[in-house]
Motif scaffolding. Structure first.
Motif, PDB file in Angstrom:
ATOM      1  N   GLY B 264       0.725  -1.043   0.260  1.00  0.00           N
ATOM      2  CA  GLY B 264      -0.077   0.027   0.007  1.00  0.00           C
ATOM      3  C   GLY B 264       0.792   1.377   0.096  1.00  0.00           C
ATOM      4  O   GLY B 264       0.574   2.344  -0.605  1.00  0.00           O
ATOM      5  N   GLY B 265       1.887   1.289   0.933  1.00  0.00           N
ATOM      6  CA  GLY B 265       2.685   2.566   0.824  1.00  0.00           C
ATOM      7  C   GLY B 265       3.074   2.777   2.243  1.00  0.00           C
ATOM      8  O   GLY B 265       2.402   3.348   2.901  1.00  0.00           O
ATOM      9  N   LEU B 266       4.580   2.504   2.567  1.00  0.00           N
ATOM     10  CA  LEU B 266       4.834   2.640   3.865  1.00  0.00           C
ATOM     11  C   LEU B 266       4.776   4.179   4.223  1.00  0.00           C
ATOM     12  O   LEU B 266       5.439   4.901   3.444  1.00  0.00           O
ATOM     13  CB  LEU B 266       6.374   2.029   4.258  1.00  0.00           C
ATOM     14  N   GLY B 267       4.109   4.516   5.444  1.00  0.00           N
ATOM     15  CA  GLY B 267       4.227   5.875   5.910  1.00  0.00           C
ATOM     16  C   GLY B 267       3.223   6.874   5.229  1.00  0.00           C
ATOM     17  O   GLY B 267       3.279   7.987   5.483  1.00  0.00           O
ATOM     18  N   SER B 268       2.186   6.319   4.178  1.00  0.00           N
ATOM     19  CA  SER B 268       1.556   7.137   3.726  1.00  0.00           C
ATOM     20  C   SER B 268       0.079   7.086   4.646  1.00  0.00           C
ATOM     21  O   SER B 268      -0.023   5.997   5.484  1.00  0.00           O
ATOM     22  CB  SER B 268       0.991   6.718   2.164  1.00  0.00           C
ATOM     23  N   ILE B 269      -0.796   7.954   4.419  1.00  0.00           N
ATOM     24  CA  ILE B 269      -1.967   7.889   5.113  1.00  0.00           C
ATOM     25  C   ILE B 269      -2.940   6.874   4.483  1.00  0.00           C
ATOM     26  O   ILE B 269      -3.241   5.958   5.318  1.00  0.00           O
ATOM     27  CB  ILE B 269      -2.811   9.252   5.215  1.00  0.00           C
ATOM     28  N   TRP B 270      -3.106   6.700   3.352  1.00  0.00           N
ATOM     29  CA  TRP B 270      -4.033   5.760   2.864  1.00  0.00           C
ATOM     30  C   TRP B 270      -3.681   4.706   2.151  1.00  0.00           C
ATOM     31  O   TRP B 270      -4.308   3.676   2.135  1.00  0.00           O
ATOM     32  CB  TRP B 270      -5.120   6.697   1.745  1.00  0.00           C
ATOM     33  N   LEU B 300       4.907 -11.500  -4.169  1.00  0.00           N
ATOM     34  CA  LEU B 300       4.457 -10.063  -4.466  1.00  0.00           C
ATOM     35  C   LEU B 300       5.144  -8.759  -3.533  1.00  0.00           C
ATOM     36  O   LEU B 300       5.514  -7.734  -4.084  1.00  0.00           O
ATOM     37  CB  LEU B 300       2.887 -10.316  -3.897  1.00  0.00           C
ATOM     38  N   LEU B 301       5.564  -9.371  -1.997  1.00  0.00           N
ATOM     39  CA  LEU B 301       6.131  -8.562  -1.242  1.00  0.00           C
ATOM     40  C   LEU B 301       7.523  -8.101  -1.886  1.00  0.00           C
ATOM     41  O   LEU B 301       7.984  -7.144  -1.861  1.00  0.00           O
ATOM     42  CB  LEU B 301       6.170  -9.350  -0.093  1.00  0.00           C
ATOM     43  N   ALA B 302       8.398  -9.127  -2.463  1.00  0.00           N
ATOM     44  CA  ALA B 302       9.668  -9.072  -2.978  1.00  0.00           C
ATOM     45  C   ALA B 302       9.419  -8.129  -4.034  1.00  0.00           C
ATOM     46  O   ALA B 302      10.335  -7.021  -4.304  1.00  0.00           O
ATOM     47  CB  ALA B 302      10.207 -10.510  -3.386  1.00  0.00           C
ATOM     48  N   VAL B 303       8.383  -8.324  -5.018  1.00  0.00           N
ATOM     49  CA  VAL B 303       8.482  -7.488  -6.368  1.00  0.00           C
ATOM     50  C   VAL B 303       8.335  -5.785  -5.780  1.00  0.00           C
ATOM     51  O   VAL B 303       9.039  -4.995  -6.353  1.00  0.00           O
ATOM     52  CB  VAL B 303       7.176  -7.786  -7.050  1.00  0.00           C
ATOM     53  N   PHE B 304       7.384  -5.703  -4.956  1.00  0.00           N
ATOM     54  CA  PHE B 304       7.097  -4.432  -4.280  1.00  0.00           C
ATOM     55  C   PHE B 304       8.348  -3.738  -3.787  1.00  0.00           C
ATOM     56  O   PHE B 304       8.677  -2.465  -3.896  1.00  0.00           O
ATOM     57  CB  PHE B 304       5.933  -4.315  -3.497  1.00  0.00           C
ATOM     58  N   VAL B 305       9.216  -4.523  -2.773  1.00  0.00           N
ATOM     59  CA  VAL B 305      10.054  -3.991  -2.068  1.00  0.00           C
ATOM     60  C   VAL B 305      11.324  -3.519  -2.902  1.00  0.00           C
ATOM     61  O   VAL B 305      11.854  -2.271  -2.891  1.00  0.00           O
ATOM     62  CB  VAL B 305      10.526  -5.001  -0.906  1.00  0.00           C
ATOM     63  N   ILE B 306      11.274  -4.381  -4.064  1.00  0.00           N
ATOM     64  CA  ILE B 306      12.598  -3.867  -5.124  1.00  0.00           C
ATOM     65  C   ILE B 306      11.985  -2.697  -6.099  1.00  0.00           C
ATOM     66  O   ILE B 306      12.659  -2.113  -6.465  1.00  0.00           O
ATOM     67  CB  ILE B 306      12.917  -5.538  -5.897  1.00  0.00           C
ATOM     68  N   ALA B 307      11.143  -2.841  -6.761  1.00  0.00           N
ATOM     69  CA  ALA B 307      10.439  -2.108  -7.832  1.00  0.00           C
ATOM     70  C   ALA B 307       9.799  -1.069  -7.484  1.00  0.00           C
ATOM     71  O   ALA B 307       9.960   0.122  -7.990  1.00  0.00           O
ATOM     72  CB  ALA B 307       9.454  -3.112  -8.737  1.00  0.00           C
ATOM     73  N   ASN B 313       0.822   3.671  -3.324  1.00  0.00           N
ATOM     74  CA  ASN B 313       0.446   5.191  -2.890  1.00  0.00           C
ATOM     75  C   ASN B 313       1.506   5.948  -3.925  1.00  0.00           C
ATOM     76  O   ASN B 313       1.329   6.969  -4.389  1.00  0.00           O
ATOM     77  CB  ASN B 313       0.573   5.389  -1.303  1.00  0.00           C
ATOM     78  N   GLY B 314       2.821   5.274  -3.615  1.00  0.00           N
ATOM     79  CA  GLY B 314       3.919   6.173  -4.469  1.00  0.00           C
ATOM     80  C   GLY B 314       3.781   6.087  -6.014  1.00  0.00           C
ATOM     81  O   GLY B 314       4.020   6.948  -6.663  1.00  0.00           O
ATOM     82  N   LEU B 315       3.203   4.830  -6.382  1.00  0.00           N
ATOM     83  CA  LEU B 315       2.894   4.796  -7.669  1.00  0.00           C
ATOM     84  C   LEU B 315       1.991   5.818  -8.459  1.00  0.00           C
ATOM     85  O   LEU B 315       2.195   6.383  -9.360  1.00  0.00           O
ATOM     86  CB  LEU B 315       2.025   3.272  -7.964  1.00  0.00           C
ATOM     87  N   ASN B 316       0.977   6.055  -7.546  1.00  0.00           N
ATOM     88  CA  ASN B 316       0.086   7.391  -7.901  1.00  0.00           C
ATOM     89  C   ASN B 316       0.829   8.546  -8.123  1.00  0.00           C
ATOM     90  O   ASN B 316       0.558   9.282  -9.164  1.00  0.00           O
ATOM     91  CB  ASN B 316      -1.172   7.383  -6.630  1.00  0.00           C
ATOM     92  N   GLY B 317       1.796   8.938  -7.266  1.00  0.00           N
ATOM     93  CA  GLY B 317       2.489  10.222  -7.246  1.00  0.00           C
ATOM     94  C   GLY B 317       3.373   9.916  -8.686  1.00  0.00           C
ATOM     95  O   GLY B 317       3.558  11.157  -9.191  1.00  0.00           O
ATOM     96  N   TRP B 318       4.126   8.913  -8.792  1.00  0.00           N
ATOM     97  CA  TRP B 318       4.737   8.817  -9.944  1.00  0.00           C
ATOM     98  C   TRP B 318       4.070   8.848 -11.443  1.00  0.00           C
ATOM     99  O   TRP B 318       4.317   9.445 -12.305  1.00  0.00           O
ATOM    100  CB  TRP B 318       5.508   7.242  -9.905  1.00  0.00           C
ATOM    101  N   LEU B 319       2.929   8.594 -11.293  1.00  0.00           N
ATOM    102  CA  LEU B 319       1.837   8.556 -12.314  1.00  0.00           C
ATOM    103  C   LEU B 319       1.496  10.203 -12.538  1.00  0.00           C
ATOM    104  O   LEU B 319       1.500  10.517 -13.810  1.00  0.00           O
ATOM    105  CB  LEU B 319       0.516   7.957 -12.221  1.00  0.00           C
ATOM    106  N   GLN B 320       1.445  11.072 -11.500  1.00  0.00           N
ATOM    107  CA  GLN B 320       1.075  12.106 -11.564  1.00  0.00           C
ATOM    108  C   GLN B 320       2.074  13.177 -12.244  1.00  0.00           C
ATOM    109  O   GLN B 320       2.007  13.856 -13.349  1.00  0.00           O
ATOM    110  CB  GLN B 320       0.938  12.708 -10.291  1.00  0.00           C
ATOM    111  N   ARG B 321       3.473  12.637 -11.787  1.00  0.00           N
ATOM    112  CA  ARG B 321       4.642  13.192 -12.069  1.00  0.00           C
ATOM    113  C   ARG B 321       4.667  13.022 -13.443  1.00  0.00           C
ATOM    114  O   ARG B 321       5.294  14.028 -14.198  1.00  0.00           O
ATOM    115  CB  ARG B 321       5.797  12.926 -11.340  1.00  0.00           C
ATOM    116  N   SER B 322       4.646  11.868 -14.010  1.00  0.00           N
ATOM    117  CA  SER B 322       5.096  11.442 -15.377  1.00  0.00           C
ATOM    118  C   SER B 322       3.839  11.912 -16.503  1.00  0.00           C
ATOM    119  O   SER B 322       4.259  12.574 -17.498  1.00  0.00           O
ATOM    120  CB  SER B 322       5.106   9.812 -15.804  1.00  0.00           C
ATOM    121  N   ARG B 323       2.886  12.235 -15.896  1.00  0.00           N
ATOM    122  CA  ARG B 323       1.582  13.136 -16.697  1.00  0.00           C
ATOM    123  C   ARG B 323       2.113  14.393 -16.718  1.00  0.00           C
ATOM    124  O   ARG B 323       2.191  14.973 -17.631  1.00  0.00           O
ATOM    125  CB  ARG B 323       0.328  12.559 -16.037  1.00  0.00           C
TER     126      ARG B 323
END
Ligand SMILES: Nc1ncnc2c1ncn2[C@@H]1O[C@H](COP(=O)(O)OP(=O)(O)O)[C@@H](O)[C@H]1O
Ligand SMILES: [Mg+2]
Lengths: 266, 327
Positions: B264-270, B300-307, B313-323
């Motif tokens: 989900g995203g360590l340290g984020s609210i949602w 699944l856990l390994a993929v997220f920790v590495i990639a 939650n971070g993916l969301n920010g990354w999408l916004q930035r690339s847009r």
């Protein structure tokens, strides 16, 4: 404002020593700082200057001697208590809460740095927010308030450290090499900031390698070598001291500094 | 101010959807699984305060959850405390245990905190499972902590009696209400001075102390705040399943919940809530695979920790930035 250190010392260090095992980084050091003055500390790398700040700020307590602030013995106090007593510090390396915004960084000082919070409130409140914004404005980085600290350029990070220190409402500010790695233009910016902090009534101890910066700002100076004080006095007397010229500055640098001082003061 | 308004909006939308769910999907399976989701989501949201906001690698959260569950069951079984009083009391007991664990971890850093907290949980598990002496023989031999079989018959909050055929729907709403309060508290903590102190100590402890933050005091606050609702969730788990056994210490549950936070995203609210929802659904999908479930979870856990170390939650920010960079 200068020269009356003996009358009402704000900070008094008495025979302060700090040893790391066999290494005595600070040895039997005694000096006073008067309210309102700027004491400049110079000396070669490894002289024990940063260690002296570690000891005063309580992050790495003294192994010998006593440190008295405003009549109160703070030698064995925890770092947060020393902060509440009125000592703030900036660090040689660019310290900061990197994941927070600049405003949040300063808010930490404004909210937690002034006095002990027995039970923290649910919200930081208007007073702390206003104090934080005022500190950012004072250091001229108000427009950087919403930027993430870890991404700020070096000068802004140094100014931010000063802003968060000022937000704690200190009586005494310890600044460790505030212009290390800055360009000449940026050094002038920091010099203005230090003068503004002094004008706000804060007493300052300034560690710096850049002697031109140090001699122009300091009311008095102290030179350290191997953990000991080898000089204490007015900046104008610095170059008359044989030991300082021999073990620290060297003849060439002393001559250049002398002509620089004559030009700026004359 | 803008981010606070966003939090309130997201919270209200989620709450409205959750309130409507039993009407839209009245099947018993969906509703009981959702109740379980609420329980895990409460734990994950509180754990995130320690792990994500404060950066303390404590694995004690399931032990705290177990403390809440066991305290509730034992208060009811041995002292006949009504459940509506036992659950909040268990919350307070969990806070005390949490503060003790926080104290024990005070001088430790990073991986050593993880090792110590894992050891504490393991010791609790072994003590419970290996204890075979009869503490009471009323209704059969029963060790103090119930041994391998666990503790049952400690009472109920009365919703089964009140709604004999629809009690699970009532429990669904109790779980939802508890989650709503737990999330609200976590947001208030994260956005307020406590969260500021926790994040300051996480980012740079020495600097935080020299700006007036006591490491000792706020470490105790971290563990106390995150323990309370974890204990309450344990208590609700106890009355929901009517039995508390050593399975709450299982390593696969621990891994499951950590995966929720990381994905989900360590340290984020949602993020942790989103992670909990995603993993509950993924788990549902992998149910047929039985033994491969843990492997799938680990992968699944390994993929997220590495990639994607910042999670969904971070993916969301990354999408916004690339847009934004494309515009
Ligand atoms: N935490 C520490 N442990 C061991 N030695 C230290 C520590 N901090 C500083 N020192 C040693 O103390 C001496 C003084 O260092 P420092 O105070 O950083 O000097 P300066 O700031 O004047 O360059 C150096 O020899 C340094 O290696
Ligand atoms: Mg130094």
């Amino acid at each position: 404002m200068t020269g009356d250190a003996a009358a009402t010392p704000l900070l008094s260090c008495r025979h302060v020593g700090k040893s790391f095992g066999a290494l005595a980084a600070v040895r039997d050091l005694s000096f006073d700082v008067g309210a309102g003055e700027i004491l400049g500390i110079g000396g070669p790398n490894g002289a024990g200057k940063t260690t002296l700040f570690e000891v005063i700020s309580g992050l790495n307590p003294a192994t010998k001697g006593a440190i008295v602030l405003d009549g109160q013995d703070i030698t064995r106090h925890a770092p947060e208590q020393i902060c509440h007593a009125g000592v703030a510090r900036t660090f040689q390396l660019n310290a900061g809460f990197d994941s927070m915004t600049a405003r949040e960084n300063v808010l930490v000082g404004a909210y937690f740095g002034r006095s002990n919070r027995a039970v923290p409130t649910l919200r930081a409140g208007r007073a702390a927010h206003e104090a934080a914004d005022a500190a950012l404005e004072m250091l001229g980085i108000g427009d950087r308030a919403d930027k993430v600290t870890g991404k700020l350029p070096v000068l802004d990070r140094k100014l931010l450290m000063m802003a968060s220190a000022m937000a704690t409402k200190p009586k005494l500010l310890l600044m460790d090499e505030p212009v290390g790695g800055l360009t000449a233009r940026e050094v002038d910016r920091v010099m203005d900031a230090v003068r503004a902090i002094k004008a706000a009534g804060v007493t300052i101890i300034l560690i710096e390698h850049v002697m031109r910066f140090l001699v122009r700002l300091s009311d008095r100076m102290m030179i350290m070598h191997h953990g000991e004080k080898i000089f204490e006095g007015l900046p104008t007397k610095l170059l008359d001291d044989r030991t300082v010229v021999d073990v620290y500055l060297g003849q060439g640098a002393s001559d250049r500094l002398r002509s620089f001082m004559e030009n700026t003061h004359g | 101010m803008k981010s606070v308004r966003r939090d309130i909006l997201i919270g209200l939308v989620c709450l409205a959807l959750a309130i409507a769910l039993p009407i839209a999907m009245p099947g018993r399976y969906v509703i009981t699984q959702s109740t379980l989701f609420f329980i895990w989501a409460i734990v994950v949201v509180q754990w995130n305060l320690v792990l994500g906001i404060s950066g303390i690698f404590s694995l004690a959260q399931m032990a705290l959850f177990a403390t809440g569950a066991y305290a509730t069951a034992m208060l009811g079984f041995y002292w006949k405390v009504p459940m509506l009083a036992a659950i909040p009391t268990a919350g307070v007991i969990t806070v005390a245990v949490g503060m003790l664990i926080g104290l024990a971890c005070l001088r430790l850093r990073g991986p050593y905190v993880a090792l110590l907290t894992l050891a504490i949980a393991q010791v609790m598990y072994v003590l419970i499972v290996n204890d075979t002496d009869c503490f009471t023989t009323v209704g059969g031999c029963m060790p103090l902590f119930g041994g391998v079989r666990g503790i049952g018959q400690f009472g109920d909050i009365g919703l089964r009696a009140l709604f004999p055929s629809k009690w699970y729907v009532a429990h669904y709403y109790v779980g939802l209400a508890l989650l709503a309060v737990a999330v609200t508290i976590s947001i208030v903590v994260i956005r307020g001075p406590l969260g500021l102190a926790f994040r300051a100590l996480r980012d740079n402890p020495g600097y935080a102390m020299s700006r007036g933050i006591s490491r000792f005091k706020y470490q105790l606050w971290i563990f106390a705040v995150s323990a309370f609702f974890t204990g309450i969730a344990g208590g609700f788990y106890a009355i929901h399943f009517r039995v508390v056994g050593p399975t709450v210490f299982s390593f696969s549950t621990l891994l499951f919940l950590i995966a929720m936070i990381v994905i989900g995203g360590l340290g984020s609210i949602w993020g942790p809530l989103l992670g909990a929802a995603v993993l509950m659904l993924a788990d549902e999908g992998m149910r047929e695979l039985s033994d491969y479930r843990n492997i799938g979870l680990g992968l699944l856990l390994a993929v997220f920790v590495i990639a994607w170390p910042n999670g969904l939650n971070g993916l969301n920010g990354w999408l916004q930035r690339s847009r934004a960079s494309r515009d």
